[in-house]
Design a protein around this motif. Structure first.
Motif, short mmCIF file in Angstrom:
data_model
loop_
_atom_site.label_atom_id
_atom_site.label_comp_id
_atom_site.label_asym_id
_atom_site.label_seq_id
_atom_site.Cartn_x
_atom_site.Cartn_y
_atom_site.Cartn_z
N HIS A 11 7.99 1.68 4.86
CA HIS A 11 9.27 1.94 4.19
C HIS A 11 9.19 3.33 3.57
O HIS A 11 8.24 3.66 2.88
CB HIS A 11 9.51 0.90 3.10
CG HIS A 11 10.68 1.22 2.21
ND1 HIS A 11 11.97 1.24 2.67
CD2 HIS A 11 10.75 1.54 0.89
CE1 HIS A 11 12.79 1.54 1.68
NE2 HIS A 11 12.07 1.73 0.59
N ARG A 12 10.21 4.13 3.84
CA ARG A 12 10.25 5.48 3.27
C ARG A 12 11.12 5.44 2.02
O ARG A 12 12.28 5.06 2.07
CB ARG A 12 10.82 6.46 4.28
CG ARG A 12 10.91 7.88 3.76
CD ARG A 12 11.29 8.81 4.89
NE ARG A 12 11.62 10.14 4.39
CZ ARG A 12 11.89 11.16 5.17
NH1 ARG A 12 11.87 10.99 6.48
NH2 ARG A 12 12.19 12.33 4.66
N ILE B 15 1.91 -4.41 5.34
CA ILE B 15 0.98 -4.98 6.32
C ILE B 15 -0.27 -4.13 6.53
O ILE B 15 -1.24 -4.60 7.12
CB ILE B 15 1.68 -5.21 7.69
CG1 ILE B 15 2.18 -3.89 8.27
CG2 ILE B 15 2.82 -6.20 7.53
CD1 ILE B 15 2.78 -4.05 9.66
N ARG B 16 -0.28 -2.89 6.04
CA ARG B 16 -1.47 -2.05 6.17
C ARG B 16 -2.36 -2.23 4.94
O ARG B 16 -1.87 -2.47 3.84
CB ARG B 16 -1.09 -0.58 6.33
CG ARG B 16 -0.40 -0.23 7.64
CD ARG B 16 -0.21 1.26 7.74
NE ARG B 16 -1.49 1.97 7.78
CZ ARG B 16 -2.07 2.44 8.88
NH1 ARG B 16 -1.47 2.27 10.04
NH2 ARG B 16 -3.22 3.07 8.82
N LEU C 265 -2.46 4.32 -3.30
CA LEU C 265 -2.60 3.06 -4.03
C LEU C 265 -2.74 1.93 -3.02
O LEU C 265 -1.77 1.58 -2.34
CB LEU C 265 -1.39 2.80 -4.94
CG LEU C 265 -1.55 1.58 -5.85
CD1 LEU C 265 -2.27 1.98 -7.14
CD2 LEU C 265 -0.19 0.98 -6.20
N PRO C 266 -3.92 1.34 -2.89
CA PRO C 266 -4.10 0.22 -1.95
C PRO C 266 -3.37 -1.03 -2.43
O PRO C 266 -3.18 -1.24 -3.64
CB PRO C 266 -5.62 0.00 -1.94
CG PRO C 266 -6.20 1.23 -2.55
CD PRO C 266 -5.19 1.73 -3.51
N THR D 13 0.86 -1.17 0.00
CA THR D 13 0.00 0.00 0.00
C THR D 13 0.90 1.22 0.00
O THR D 13 1.87 1.29 0.76
CB THR D 13 -0.91 0.02 1.25
OG1 THR D 13 -1.68 -1.19 1.28
CG2 THR D 13 -1.85 1.21 1.22
N TYR D 14 0.60 2.19 -0.87
CA TYR D 14 1.46 3.37 -1.01
C TYR D 14 0.76 4.61 -0.47
O TYR D 14 -0.46 4.76 -0.59
CB TYR D 14 1.84 3.59 -2.47
CG TYR D 14 2.81 2.55 -2.99
CD1 TYR D 14 4.18 2.72 -2.84
CD2 TYR D 14 2.35 1.39 -3.60
CE1 TYR D 14 5.09 1.77 -3.29
CE2 TYR D 14 3.25 0.43 -4.07
CZ TYR D 14 4.61 0.63 -3.90
OH TYR D 14 5.49 -0.32 -4.35
#
Length: 961
Positions: A553-554, A536-537, A502-503, A485-486
């Motif tokens: 993650h960045r 995980i989200r 973006l899921p 997921t973004y």
């Protein structure tokens, strides 16, 4: 080409080996095998003058010498005089000459701490030896596969372009844990190799597709409704874990990917390195870098034999000695099976409890020449962490079979599919199964089922080819889509607040509607967005979420320049974000104007992306768009007036026939019209001036004073050579200035400002350009003895400052130059220029260069002792010692405690530094902007916001105005 391609090709671009499989859509599958998928035999050099075909292409690149090329020993059927070769001979010959061999390109491709488009490989190479970037190395592997295919097909049908590799539908695999930047760079490498019709596929899914292809009609006999399959893919360079759930209703079978693991740089290469370290003490002589490289290759080959040949218990390990005789002395030792097994079972696959998680210290880990391997080599611990994370991602509850009494919740796989070279030995597979059974087996005899691919080494390529068929509507598809997921970060003072763009699970080829949220940005200046992702989200599109930094993650900043209206006009513009998950399998994000049809593509700023080795080092606040803090109000009228001044200074007749501007007074006049001293010019203003200077670059040829002013102002406005999305383009134009050379080369001040220019913008130059500058200075007699040369003092000092700033020079070169500087300091111990240059040569934290180019800690310690022995100590001496001895909490970069204590005592007793100033010697402190400025040697543009870490001082976080 028109219409669908004849062949469906799958490529496994592996860290250690690559493979190709294909389906000929014109063939009847019954005539080949049940799936119709075949592995392509890749033509390659196996030895000098020996060419044959094999199912695997070792992922090694070797640059042959001129003698090897002219003798014909490296000739290929499609290239008589290759500049590089790939495959078995590249692997074996390169073991003897590490400076001419590229390995682990795939591992380098996903390292955010380096410029992956820069020519940094081989790490041991010294120009003029050839070097390439990780992207180019990957492209050359793919070019070899393309050329080998086309050579084979040409033999069958010489004049049919429909047979060519580049004209087929190709599925290229990447690790499931590759971040979006690495995926884009993989596509870039494929485009460089001429591959057009391309789709990416995760390697674990490809391995599972291979199993599906082989068991298409009997899947229901192996898996039941709701069962979870763990895909354990451990190759040469990475460990990749994924979970797939089976949905079986009678003869109808569907699959859904439910979880993926984080990126782990841990695999067979780590085992080879550990074996080499175990064997090395058995030799009586100290090994060179070349010998250690050869030892690792020998240990790898011995390991494979010891684990596959039951009758072999011990093998000799022989490497060439260091003598110069024709027949060098051979160094001999041995490796036994028990040593290999003990290291696998105790070091890499220990039986652990579910509570034991992998170690994650801030610095350290098993490293080799810069690659940040996973700190904890225990793969079983990483697997346990993944299964816990997967349970969280899938929402396992109290009634789930994964919840066992008081144990931490953990997903329970019903079956395991192994893949990757590390998993080929039976002992590895058995050990992992035993570990899983211990974690979730409830104390009984339960064990997960084991699913098998007949050809494990080719399974990923086979599965990729099968996926090509699935994309045409045949076969069983695994429901997967985006693995993450973004989110786009939003301005927040204390938390990571972001909007979901973006899921996870979004299918390829999907363009989501515009976010119902507007962002206000400034036109004609770069803007930066922070992109986050989570495996995980599961937030919905448009959801505002508070993110846990430990769960996301960045990525590198997403940047663009919103060119709109007049070039120098800055105005607020409302935009919305549009997001697509492309057919290729990459992310595209666009800014779209609310009030006009304009739109701008956001691109990753990979040139100076943040080092992500430790989230705890990241103390900056998240931002969304260009941060307005510190914005200086320079009106449009003032900026246009400033542009006319620059044009007037470098135009013979002035602008519009007006009076030309005196170049000597130009800076003062620019400060007057902007109402700001030049050190207060925002980066956007400085870069705008830089663009105007490029437009009038020929004006520097009017006179020496014109050239001096142009060089000085251009370098100042472009410093430090990066930080703005358009700086790469500006640096290309700057390189053209370098190639054109000075217009007045005999004028001393032109020479000085020429050198100062390249010091200021050196961060935007490649490794090859740094070596070019080093040679230029050598011709002047700076950093290279030139008998009979008398140098002007200012030119010599600025030349050394430039040399010290070339951070892409190797550690060995920098160490040798530092020794020469120490000779100068013994004569002039208080010379601030020499002291600054020595400190820059020996920095423990580079400004922008690679950690692989640092001088050894032992050398830095020797320099500290040499400085302490000088007859005069100054504050500048203390500053140099801080650079040389700054603590970073890394065993290979920190100087000895004894030297640190001696330095602190001596500097305090001399009265040149206090406890506060000396604190970075005693303990690790997060670098601040003052440290960056001290290392750079002068101020940086206002609005260039940096995220300094223990590994890099100048990772660009965002551009603030």
């Amino acid at each position: 080409m028109e219409g669908p391609s004849r062949y469906l090709i799958g490529i496994d671009l592996g860290t250690t080996n690559s493979a190709v499989a294909f389906i000929d859509t014109c063939e009847n599958t019954n005539e080949t095998n049940s799936s119709g998928i075949r592995v392509f035999e890749v033509t390659q050099l196996t030895g000098p003058g020996e060419v044959r075909s094999a199912s695997l292409l070792p992922s090694f690149l070797y640059f042959p010498t001129e003698n090897e090329v002219s003798s014909g020993t490296v000739s290929l059927p499609w290239d008589e005089h290759p500049s590089s070769i790939v495959g078995m001979m590249a692997r074996d010959q390169g073991a003897l000459v590490p400076g001419r061999q590229v390995s682990s390109a795939k591992s380098w491709l996903c390292q955010s701490a380096i410029d992956r488009r820069a020519s940094i490989l081989p790490r041991e190479a010294e120009p003029p030896e050839p070097m390439v970037s990780p992207v180019e190395a990957s492209a050359r592997y793919l070019m070899h596969l393309r050329n080998a295919w086309n050579h084979a097909r040409t033999a069958e049908d010489a004049n049919n372009p429909q047979q060519f590799f580049e004209n087929q539908e190709i599925v290229l695999t990447v690790p499931a844990s590759f971040d979006e930047e690495a995926r884009e760079l993989t596509v870039e490498a494929a485009r460089e190799a001429g591959l057009k019709n391309l789709t990416l596929l995760e390697e674990p899914l490809a391995a599972f597709y291979a199993w599906v292809a082989a068991h298409h009609n009997v899947v229901a006999e192996h898996l039941r409704e709701g069962e979870l399959v763990l895909i354990c893919d451990i190759g040469g360079g990475t460990s990749d874990f994924s979970l797939v759930r089976a949905h079986v209703q009678g003869r109808n079978v569907e699959f859904e990917r439910t979880a993926i693991g984080e990126h782990l740089l841990l695999g067979g290469e780590n085992l080879d390195l550990a074996l080499a370290r175990r064997v090395e003490p058995k030799f009586t002589a100290k090994l060179s870098l070349r010998q250690r490289h050869a030892l690792r290759i020998m240990c790898s080959a011995a390991k494979e034999r010891l684990l596959s040949e039951e009758t072999t218990d011990r093998l000799s390990i022989n490497i060439l000695g260091g003598g110069r005789s024709v027949v060098g002395q051979m160094l001999s030792s041995d490796l036994c099976r028990d040593e290999v097994v003990e290291l696998i079972t105790s070091g890499f696959l220990p039986l652990t409890t579910p509570e034991e998680m992998p170690l994650r210290p801030r610095a350290g880990g098993l490293r080799e020449i810069g690659l940040p391997y996973a700190t904890d080599p225990a793969i079983t611990k990483h697997l346990a962490a993944f299964l816990k994370q997967a349970a969280m991602a899938m929402g396992a509850g109290e009634n789930s079979p994964s919840h066992i009494e008081n144990r931490p919740q953990m997903a329970r796989p019903d079956a395991v599919l192994f893949n990757g070279g590390f998993c080929i030995p039976a002992i590895v597979r058995e050990r992992i199964i035993e570990a899983i059974a211990n974690w979730v087996g409830e104390g009984g005899a339960w064990r997960p089922k084991v699913l098998s691919n007949e050809i494990m080494s080719g399974a990923v390529a086979i599965g990729a080819a099968y996926y090509g068929r699935v994309r045409r509507g045949a076969g069983l598809r695994i429901k997967a889509g985006s693995a993450s997921t973004y989110y786009i970060g939003m301005r927040s003072e204390h938390t990571v607040k972001a909007v979901c763009v973006l899921p996870s699970g979004t299918n390829e080829g999907t363009t989501l509607p515009l976010l119902d949220r507007e962002f206000s940005v400034l036109t004609n200046r770069p803007v930066s967005f922070h992109l986050y992702s989570s495996t995980i989200r599961h937030d919905a599109h448009g959801t505002i979420a508070d993110l846990d930094p430990e769960e996301v993650h960045r990525h590198a900043p997403l940047v663009t320049l919103l060119r709109y209206g007049k070039k120098l006009q800055q105005m607020d513009l409302a935009v919305r974000l549009s997001v697509s998950f492309t057919e290729v399998g990459t992310l595209e994000i666009w800014c779209k104007s609310v009030s006009s049809p304009h739109r701008w593509r956001l691109q990753f700023e990979l040139r100076r992306e943040a080092t992500a080795t430790d989230q705890r080092e990241d103390t900056s606040q998240p931002v969304s768009t260009a941060n307005r803090q510190g914005l200086s109000s320079i009106s449009e009228k003032a900026q246009e007036a400033a542009a006319r001044l620059i044009q007037g200074a470098f135009t013979r007749s002035g602008v519009g026939g007006g009076v030309p501007v005196n170049p000597a007074s130009l800076v003062g006049e620019l400060e007057s019209v902007t109402a700001l001293k030049r050190e207060s010019w925002p980066i956007a203003t400085a870069r705008a001036f830089c663009d105007v200077l490029l437009e009038v670059a020929d004006g520097r040829k009017l006179s020496p004073r014109h050239e001096v002013r142009w060089l000085n102002l251009f370098g100042y406005c472009l410093r430090p050579g990066f930080g703005d999305p358009q700086d790469s383009s500006r640096m290309i134009q700057a390189r053209r200035i370098y190639q054109a050379e000075l217009a007045f080369p005999r004028e001393l001040q032109c020479q000085v400002d020429w050198v100062v220019l390249w010091r200021r913008v050196g961060g935007g130059l490649s490794s090859a350009h740094h070596h070019e500058l080093r040679n230029y200075l050598g011709e002047l007699g700076i950093g290279r003895k030139k008998p009979g040369t008398r140098l002007n003092s200012q030119l010599e000092h600025d030349g050394w400052r430039l040399l010290a700033s070339l951070e892409h020079l190797s550690g060995a070169t920098r160490a040798a130059l530092g020794v020469e500087l120490l000779h100068k300091l013994r004569k002039e111990p208080s010379d601030s220029g020499w002291l600054w240059s020595l400190g820059r040569f020996g920095v423990r934290i580079p400004l922008y260069g690679s950690l692989g180019c640092l001088i050894p800690a032992e050398t830095a310690a020797d320099w500290v002792n040499a400085l302490l022995d000088l007859r005069e100590l100054t504050h500048e001496t203390a500053s140099a010692i801080i650079q040389l001895g700054r603590r970073v909490d890394h065993r290979t970069r920190d100087i000895s405690e004894e030297v640190v204590r001696s330095a602190i005592a001596r500097l305090k007793s001399a009265g040149v530094a206090d406890d506060i100033f000396l604190r970075p010697l005693r303990e690790y402190t997060l670098p601040v902007r003052a440290d960056v400025v001290r290392t750079f040697g002068e101020s940086l543009p206002k609005g260039l916001e940096l995220e300094s870490t223990a590994n890099c001082l100048s990772s660009v976080a965002a551009l603030t105005w």
